[in-house]
Motif scaffolding. Structure first.
Motif, short mmCIF file in Angstrom:
data_model
loop_
_atom_site.label_atom_id
_atom_site.label_comp_id
_atom_site.label_asym_id
_atom_site.label_seq_id
_atom_site.Cartn_x
_atom_site.Cartn_y
_atom_site.Cartn_z
N GLU A 98 0.85 -1.18 0.00
CA GLU A 98 0.00 0.00 0.00
C GLU A 98 0.89 1.24 0.00
O GLU A 98 1.91 1.26 0.69
CB GLU A 98 -0.89 0.01 1.25
CG GLU A 98 -1.84 -1.15 1.31
CD GLU A 98 -2.67 -1.13 2.59
OE1 GLU A 98 -2.37 -0.35 3.51
OE2 GLU A 98 -3.63 -1.91 2.65
N ASP A 158 1.37 8.07 5.98
CA ASP A 158 1.18 6.81 6.72
C ASP A 158 -0.12 6.84 7.51
O ASP A 158 -0.80 5.82 7.64
CB ASP A 158 2.36 6.56 7.66
CG ASP A 158 3.64 6.24 6.91
OD1 ASP A 158 3.56 5.66 5.81
OD2 ASP A 158 4.73 6.57 7.43
N ASP A 159 -0.47 8.02 8.07
CA ASP A 159 -1.73 8.15 8.79
C ASP A 159 -2.92 7.91 7.87
O ASP A 159 -3.91 7.29 8.27
CB ASP A 159 -1.85 9.54 9.43
CG ASP A 159 -0.90 9.75 10.59
OD1 ASP A 159 -0.39 8.75 11.14
OD2 ASP A 159 -0.66 10.92 10.94
N ALA A 162 -3.23 4.20 7.37
CA ALA A 162 -3.75 3.60 8.60
C ALA A 162 -5.25 3.86 8.73
O ALA A 162 -6.02 2.95 9.09
CB ALA A 162 -3.00 4.14 9.83
N ALA A 163 -5.68 5.07 8.43
CA ALA A 163 -7.11 5.39 8.50
C ALA A 163 -7.90 4.57 7.48
O ALA A 163 -9.00 4.08 7.78
CB ALA A 163 -7.32 6.89 8.25
N ARG A 169 -7.06 1.61 6.38
CA ARG A 169 -7.11 0.23 6.89
C ARG A 169 -8.19 0.10 7.95
O ARG A 169 -8.87 -0.93 8.03
CB ARG A 169 -5.75 -0.19 7.44
CG ARG A 169 -4.75 -0.56 6.36
CD ARG A 169 -3.49 -1.20 6.91
NE ARG A 169 -2.66 -0.30 7.67
CZ ARG A 169 -1.72 0.50 7.15
NH1 ARG A 169 -1.51 0.51 5.84
NH2 ARG A 169 -1.01 1.28 7.92
N ASP A 170 -8.37 1.13 8.81
CA ASP A 170 -9.43 1.10 9.82
C ASP A 170 -10.80 1.18 9.17
O ASP A 170 -11.73 0.47 9.56
CB ASP A 170 -9.27 2.26 10.80
CG ASP A 170 -8.09 2.11 11.74
OD1 ASP A 170 -7.53 0.98 11.84
OD2 ASP A 170 -7.70 3.12 12.36
N THR A 219 -4.00 1.13 -2.58
CA THR A 219 -4.03 0.07 -1.56
C THR A 219 -4.09 -1.32 -2.20
O THR A 219 -4.09 -2.32 -1.49
CB THR A 219 -5.24 0.24 -0.62
OG1 THR A 219 -6.45 0.20 -1.39
CG2 THR A 219 -5.16 1.55 0.15
#
Length: 136
Positions: free
Chosen positions: A14, A59-60, A63-64, A66-67, A120
């Protein structure tokens, strides 16, 4: 209108890939003055974001995502790697297009903003991105 398609190798992870240097090169080659840069990703599993890079925001964002879009079995679209259906939902959240004002041949971005490809989909390591300049 001046338009060009570029190839971006995102690999098998990703990624938030900064396209700003490619956009600036394109604008120079187009002899751009004032106008509009339109960036388009002709893929069903990638998007574009205007975001700060290099300070953790990229990166944030991953991560968001992915959540928000977990790689699990909830997705009806099931071909490809595990959880790949989420990649097909991504462009509804991170759109496959962005438009940036161009003034004097340069993108009118904020100090920390970059034009970025958000990918992604680990099943597709090569992306195409269309850059178009519409003079004002």
């Amino acid at each position: 209108m001046h338009s060009e398609e570029i190839e971006v190798r995102t690999g098998a992870v990703e990624v938030v890939h900064d396209l700003s240097a490619e956009c600036e090169r394109f604008l120079r080659a187009a002899g751009a003055g004032d106008g509009l840069l339109h960036v388009w990703v002709p893929h069903a599993t990638a998007g574009l974001a205007i975001i700060e890079t290099g300070a953790g925001s990229d990166d944030d964002l991953l991560a968001a995502l992915r959540d928000l879009l977990p790689k699990d079995d909830r997705w009806r679209h099931r071909h490809g790697s595990h959880g790949h259906g989420r990649d097909h939902v991504l462009p509804a959240i991170v759109p496959p297009y962005a438009s940036v004002p161009v003034l004097g041949g340069r993108m009118a971005l904020g100090t920390w903003q970059s034009v970025c490809l958000v990918d992604t989909n680990v099943d597709n390591p090569v992306r195409r991105v269309r850059l178009s300049f519409l003079p004002g």
